[in-house]
Design a protein around this motif. Structure first.
Motif, PDB file in Angstrom:
ATOM      1  N   TRP A 235      41.761  52.834 -39.443  1.00  0.00           N
ATOM      2  CA  TRP A 235      40.369  52.440 -39.259  1.00  0.00           C
ATOM      3  C   TRP A 235      40.009  52.175 -37.800  1.00  0.00           C
ATOM      4  O   TRP A 235      38.868  51.803 -37.501  1.00  0.00           O
ATOM      5  CB  TRP A 235      40.068  51.178 -40.068  1.00  0.00           C
ATOM      6  N   SER A 236      40.948  52.371 -36.866  1.00  0.00           N
ATOM      7  CA  SER A 236      40.717  51.965 -35.476  1.00  0.00           C
ATOM      8  C   SER A 236      39.551  52.700 -34.822  1.00  0.00           C
ATOM      9  O   SER A 236      38.977  52.215 -33.840  1.00  0.00           O
ATOM     10  CB  SER A 236      41.989  52.149 -34.642  1.00  0.00           C
ATOM     11  N   ASP A 237      39.174  53.867 -35.336  1.00  0.00           N
ATOM     12  CA  ASP A 237      38.005  54.570 -34.800  1.00  0.00           C
ATOM     13  C   ASP A 237      36.714  53.783 -35.018  1.00  0.00           C
ATOM     14  O   ASP A 237      35.724  53.991 -34.315  1.00  0.00           O
ATOM     15  CB  ASP A 237      37.842  55.947 -35.461  1.00  0.00           C
ATOM     16  N   TYR A 238      36.729  52.896 -36.008  1.00  0.00           N
ATOM     17  CA  TYR A 238      35.525  52.146 -36.372  1.00  0.00           C
ATOM     18  C   TYR A 238      35.609  50.688 -35.939  1.00  0.00           C
ATOM     19  O   TYR A 238      34.725  49.897 -36.235  1.00  0.00           O
ATOM     20  CB  TYR A 238      35.314  52.221 -37.895  1.00  0.00           C
ATOM     21  N   GLN A 239      36.712  50.319 -35.241  1.00  0.00           N
ATOM     22  CA  GLN A 239      36.928  48.948 -34.807  1.00  0.00           C
ATOM     23  C   GLN A 239      37.288  48.955 -33.330  1.00  0.00           C
ATOM     24  O   GLN A 239      37.410  50.020 -32.724  1.00  0.00           O
ATOM     25  CB  GLN A 239      38.051  48.295 -35.629  1.00  0.00           C
ATOM     26  N   CYS A 245      38.307  43.066 -33.690  1.00  0.00           N
ATOM     27  CA  CYS A 245      37.920  42.566 -32.367  1.00  0.00           C
ATOM     28  C   CYS A 245      39.116  41.829 -31.761  1.00  0.00           C
ATOM     29  O   CYS A 245      40.110  41.539 -32.437  1.00  0.00           O
ATOM     30  CB  CYS A 245      36.713  41.639 -32.475  1.00  0.00           C
ATOM     31  N   ASP A 246      38.995  41.519 -30.473  1.00  0.00           N
ATOM     32  CA  ASP A 246      40.115  40.907 -29.758  1.00  0.00           C
ATOM     33  C   ASP A 246      40.521  39.565 -30.349  1.00  0.00           C
ATOM     34  O   ASP A 246      41.718  39.240 -30.413  1.00  0.00           O
ATOM     35  CB  ASP A 246      39.754  40.717 -28.280  1.00  0.00           C
ATOM     36  N   GLY A 268      36.489  42.477 -41.556  1.00  0.00           N
ATOM     37  CA  GLY A 268      36.611  41.271 -40.771  1.00  0.00           C
ATOM     38  C   GLY A 268      35.256  40.587 -40.641  1.00  0.00           C
ATOM     39  O   GLY A 268      34.298  40.964 -41.298  1.00  0.00           O
ATOM     40  N   PRO A 269      35.156  39.554 -39.785  1.00  0.00           N
ATOM     41  CA  PRO A 269      36.196  39.067 -38.871  1.00  0.00           C
ATOM     42  C   PRO A 269      37.191  38.111 -39.518  1.00  0.00           C
ATOM     43  O   PRO A 269      38.057  37.566 -38.837  1.00  0.00           O
ATOM     44  CB  PRO A 269      35.382  38.328 -37.806  1.00  0.00           C
ATOM     45  N   THR A 270      37.063  37.867 -40.816  1.00  0.00           N
ATOM     46  CA  THR A 270      37.974  36.940 -41.483  1.00  0.00           C
ATOM     47  C   THR A 270      39.384  37.512 -41.491  1.00  0.00           C
ATOM     48  O   THR A 270      39.594  38.690 -41.792  1.00  0.00           O
ATOM     49  CB  THR A 270      37.509  36.667 -42.915  1.00  0.00           C
TER      50      THR A 270
END
Length: 316
Positions: A235-239, A245-246, A268-270
């Motif tokens: 999913w990193s293309d969408y995050q 997030c950092d 996320g962000p949970t």
């Protein structure tokens, strides 16, 4: 009047976004005790609600069923747009409340199909129906949102397994905008390589589920983290990275130093960690709270256990 209390849920991930075996998605996750949603449904002179989303779901239910006017009051909230399942839980609670109030005779599956929630990923549905730790089997590729995905495994979480859940404040606004585009994103999602779906499914079948049955919390947690992390890479293309997030990237690292797993739920962000024993949970909560404060983020950190009951009708 009917009042329904329904559990939030924590999403661990979907093992198959390839579809080459004839099914898509599937979901691993938990129903949790805190924070619950409470919805009150009662007859009225016209449809009213104290929440805009609740009003939208009343109208959606009317598209499939006839019933007298209702008043819906959301009495307790699951936080919106943070990956805890507010909208699905709200929709199904309203549908179930109307169904029970007016004796429409619908099964819970029919409520889900009418509301068109809990059909792509059915974790929210089974969190309400059965509670516990859940693995559902996805849907046939040609029947998206036409059938309720089947429940493959459901187990009761032990009383001494605790979840420490962190909801950072700063990313919420940006992620709420992403969630509003969720249908568009999922409709144009890149296809998962079959080799990755194979790996994820094997982690579920040969690591996560056996360890849960054997009450081996370490191996269970290892499996959850590996499963969630591999999905995060997909999913990193969408995050921003593996996680949304950092602040979550760093929070996951902190949790891993103290917990048996650390995972991001949904977009996320949970994020959350699994520990054995209340004392360890209290220590981890304190460290995560301090981490969020020191990084200027704020937010909420709470301790909960799995909800092993599902939805409850409080009175009616």
């Amino acid at each position: 009047m009917v009042r329904i209390r329904a559990p939030a849920h924590l999403h661990t991930g979907n093992p198959d976004l390839s579809g080459d075996m004839g099914r898509l998605y599937g979901t691993v996750g938990f129903a949790i005790e805190m924070p619950p949603l409470e919805v009150e449904v009662k007859p009225a002179e016209k449809d009213t609600a104290n929440d805009g989303d609740a009003m939208r779901f009343i109208r959606r239910f009317r598209e499939s069923h006839d019933f007298p006017p209702v008043s819906v009051e959301v009495r307790r909230y699951i936080p919106k747009w943070v990956g805890l399942g507010f909208h699905t839980t709200l929709a199904l609670s309203i549908g179930e409340g109307i169904n029970r109030l007016f004796n429409l005779g619908l099964t819970f599956e029919e409520v889900v199909l009418s509301m068109r929630r809990g059909l792509v990923t059915a974790l929210g549905f089974y969190a309400m129906k059965t509670g516990g730790f859940i693995y559902e089997g996805g849907f046939p590729v040609d029947k998206r949102e036409e059938v309720v995905p089947p429940l493959v495994f459901r187990g009761e979480m032990p009383d001494d397994w605790f979840l420490v859940v962190a909801v950072p404040e700063n990313p919420r606004k940006a992620l709420a905008e992403v969630r509003k585009r969720e249908d568009e994103i999922l409709g144009n999602l890149k296809k998962m390589p079959p080799q990755l779906a194979d790996r994820l499914s094997r982690i579920v079948l040969m690591k996560i589920l056996p360890a849960f049955v054997e009450r081996d919390i370490k191996t269970f947690g290892d499996g959850l983290y590996l499963f969630n992390h591999l999905l995060g890479e997909f999913w990193s293309d969408y995050q921003e990275n593996v996680y949304c997030c950092d602040i979550v990237n760093e929070g996951i690292k902190l949790m891993l130093s103290k917990a048996h797993c650390a995972c991001q739920t949904s977009w996320g962000p949970t994020f959350y960690g699994l520990v054995d024993g209340r004392k360890k949970a209290e220590i981890l909560r304190g460290e995560v709270e301090a981490f969020l404060r020191e990084n200027g983020d704020g937010g909420e950190v709470f301790i909960t256990k799995a909800d092993n009951r599902g939805r409850v009708v409080l009175d009616g």
